[in-house]
Design a protein around this motif. Structure first.
Motif: not given
Length: 185
Positions: A85-96, A113-115
């Motif tokens: 997860a550290k290498k492959h996952l990237q999550i933007g702002e205001r996601c739930g 963002d916003h997903v």
């Protein structure tokens, strides 16, 4: 996050580190919390609490473990990770992310963002996946490898997404409907 909260978080991580060290005497790095074993330990610890309890602490724990997660994004329940997860996952702002999200990470998974992600959604990222800004993914949906979901798209519950989906579409089952056309008629 206030200084007191940060101190409690580091104290809890020192406990997690000691638990990992006791359970894995030959582990190479106790401080690398992005390994699947360490994340499974976090699953076990947070699994003791009911869903929706400690969402900010869960999210802070994932950030501390090295998951790239937007400052205002939130997990309600500990997700299940397979892969790095550290290498492959990237999550933007205001996601739930609702409870029991599942991430199989063999390639990059970029969530803009916003997903909004419903409960028990599975991401099969054996090939890169990209989720566009403002998308909604319904409960128990499955996102297959190599898929790109365009901005503003709504994926219905129990839908399996096996091919790319354009922007501003409503996808339920195997039907794709333009949101603009759907609203007009």
């Amino acid at each position: 996050m206030e200084c007191g909260e940060l101190g409690r978080l580091s104290l809890s991580y020192s406990r997690v580190d000691s638990m990992i060290a006791k359970s894995e005497p030959n582990s190479a790095s106790v401080h690398d919390l992005a390994t699947p074993r360490a994340l499974r330990l976090l699953e076990s610890v947070f699994g003791l609490f009911p869903s929706f309890v400690g969402a900010r602490l869960i999210t802070a724990s994932l950030r501390a473990a090295g998951v790239r997660l937007g400052r205002t994004s939130l997990f309600w329940g500990i997700p299940h990770f397979e892969g790095d997860a550290k290498k492959h996952l990237q999550i933007g702002e205001r996601c739930g992310f609702n409870v029991r999200s599942r991430f199989e990470l063999g390639a990059d998974l970029i969530i803009e963002d916003h997903v909004s992600v419903g409960h028990e959604v599975t991401f099969l990222a054996r090939e890169p996946i990209r989720i566009g800004t403002g998308s909604w993914i319904g409960a128990r949906a499955t996102i297959h490898p190599g898929v790109t979901i365009g901005p503003g798209t709504i994926i219905g519950p129990l839908t399996e997404v096996k091919s790319d989906v354009g922007a501003n579409l409503l996808v339920v089952g195997n039907r794709k409907v333009s949101i603009a056309n759907w609203r007009q008629g």
